[in-house]
Scaffold this active site. Structure first.
Site, PDB file in Angstrom:
ATOM      1  N   HIS A  36       0.843  -1.204   0.000  1.00  0.00           N
ATOM      2  CA  HIS A  36       0.000   0.000   0.000  1.00  0.00           C
ATOM      3  C   HIS A  36       0.879   1.256   0.000  1.00  0.00           C
ATOM      4  O   HIS A  36       0.558   2.252  -0.666  1.00  0.00           O
ATOM      5  CB  HIS A  36      -0.918   0.018   1.223  1.00  0.00           C
ATOM      6  CG  HIS A  36      -1.892  -1.109   1.276  1.00  0.00           C
ATOM      7  ND1 HIS A  36      -1.781  -2.145   2.174  1.00  0.00           N
ATOM      8  CD2 HIS A  36      -3.001  -1.368   0.538  1.00  0.00           C
ATOM      9  CE1 HIS A  36      -2.779  -2.995   2.000  1.00  0.00           C
ATOM     10  NE2 HIS A  36      -3.531  -2.548   1.010  1.00  0.00           N
ATOM     11  N   LEU A 184       3.429  -9.309  -1.035  1.00  0.00           N
ATOM     12  CA  LEU A 184       2.847  -8.716   0.174  1.00  0.00           C
ATOM     13  C   LEU A 184       1.324  -8.794   0.105  1.00  0.00           C
ATOM     14  O   LEU A 184       0.725  -8.560  -0.936  1.00  0.00           O
ATOM     15  CB  LEU A 184       3.284  -7.259   0.314  1.00  0.00           C
ATOM     16  CG  LEU A 184       4.775  -7.018   0.537  1.00  0.00           C
ATOM     17  CD1 LEU A 184       5.011  -5.593   1.003  1.00  0.00           C
ATOM     18  CD2 LEU A 184       5.358  -7.973   1.562  1.00  0.00           C
ATOM     19  N   SER A 186      -2.248  -8.359   3.021  1.00  0.00           N
ATOM     20  CA  SER A 186      -2.715  -8.182   4.406  1.00  0.00           C
ATOM     21  C   SER A 186      -2.944  -9.537   5.063  1.00  0.00           C
ATOM     22  O   SER A 186      -2.902  -9.666   6.284  1.00  0.00           O
ATOM     23  CB  SER A 186      -4.016  -7.384   4.426  1.00  0.00           C
ATOM     24  OG  SER A 186      -3.808  -6.142   3.790  1.00  0.00           O
TER      25      SER A 186
END
Ligand code: PAF
Length: 283
Positions: A36, A184, A186
């Site tokens: 992000h 990557l 979450s």
């Protein structure tokens, strides 16, 4: 610099009025990570003002999915946004986004949305496109940044913007990986040490497929599959080599742009990853 936080539509409208120049949006569900941060950095490079939306959208989760246990880390998210110099965070609650409850009228992701991720997550992309459309209306950006890791989502958002004349440029940002190749996500925080080790098979499989690209599509599929079957803790949902515009499997004789996509369950966590490649060439 301090990032303004808007929780309601009125707060957003006031804060949005104060932004200057070209406005970019980065849409998220929170639990922010370096992927992000990279979206915000890319947005900063192109725009004068950057909005980050943080909204855990119930509409895109099925009844048996992980909405309740999805990580909520607002303080850390705020820190990341401040570090990356986002101007504004819009972090509404569900009743702000959906004041009349579940919307009876929603976006339809159509046939493209029923493939791959959509095949095991019915209605998922209708929920994604509905909230993305609403966030476009509420934040009124000229640019919107999305990660290539969610390749099908990116394709569908591009299609929605094109087909429904959204006046916003959709910018794709390459997947950010750990140094050992893990994309990557979450959801990586759910992985045990053993799961994490096993999860590396996804990026290794994509790498092996990429290495085989000059030998044709059958070789790409075989090379990637061989890596995945050697890892017993990875339960593959799909491994496909598809046309990036139609998401249809590419035939054996195919030469040109393609994307190798994988989805698998590692322990209790479902992970996805993908790699664009040029069959018969060097991309
Ligand atoms: O990619 C995500 O985090 C979500 O699907 C998005 C685009 C923020 C919509 O809820």
């Amino acid at each position: 610099m301090s990032t303004v936080v808007a929780r309601t539509r009125d707060e957003l409208a006031v804060a949005r009025e104060k932004l200057h120049g070209t406005v970019a949006v980065v849409m998220t569900m929170g639990a922010l990570h370096e992927g992000h941060a990279e979206l915000v950095r890319r947005a900063r490079e192109r725009a004068d003002s950057v909005i980050v939306t943080i909204f855990l959208n119930p509409l895109q989760f099925g009844p048996n999915e992980d909405l309740a246990k999805y990580p909520r880390t607002f303080e850390a998210d705020l820190e990341l946004c401040e570090r990356e110099e986002a101007d504004l965070i819009f972090a509404p609650s569900p009743d702000v986004v959906y004041p009349n409850g579940d919307p009876g009228i929603r976006m339809s992701a159509g046939l493209l949305g029923a493939k791959l991720e959509g095949a095991s997550r019915a209605g998922h992309f209708d929920g994604v496109l509905t909230v993305v459309a609403k966030m476009f209306h509420l934040t009124r950006p000229q640019l919107a940044f999305f990660g290539q890791k969610d390749a099908q989502q990116l394709l569908l958002i591009r299609r929605m913007a094109r087909d429904l004349d959204f006046d916003c440029e959709i910018v794709a940002v390459p997947t950010v990986r750990e140094s050992d190749g893990l994309a990557l996500s979450s959801r990586n925080r759910y992985l045990s040490a053993l799961d994490r080790e096993s999860a590396l098979a996804l990026s290794k499989a994509l790498h092996a497929g990429h290495d085989a690209r000059t030998r044709g599509s059958a070789a790409v599929r075989r090379a990637a599959r061989d890596v995945l079957v050697a890892e017993p803790l990875v339960l593959v949902d799909y491994l496909v080599l598809v046309d990036p515009e139609t998401l249809d499997d590419v035939p054996e004789w195919y030469q040109g742009e393609a994307v190798l996509l994988v989805a698998a369950r590692v322990g209790t966590t479902r992970l996805i990853d993908n790699r664009p490649l040029w069959i018969g060439g060097s991309l």
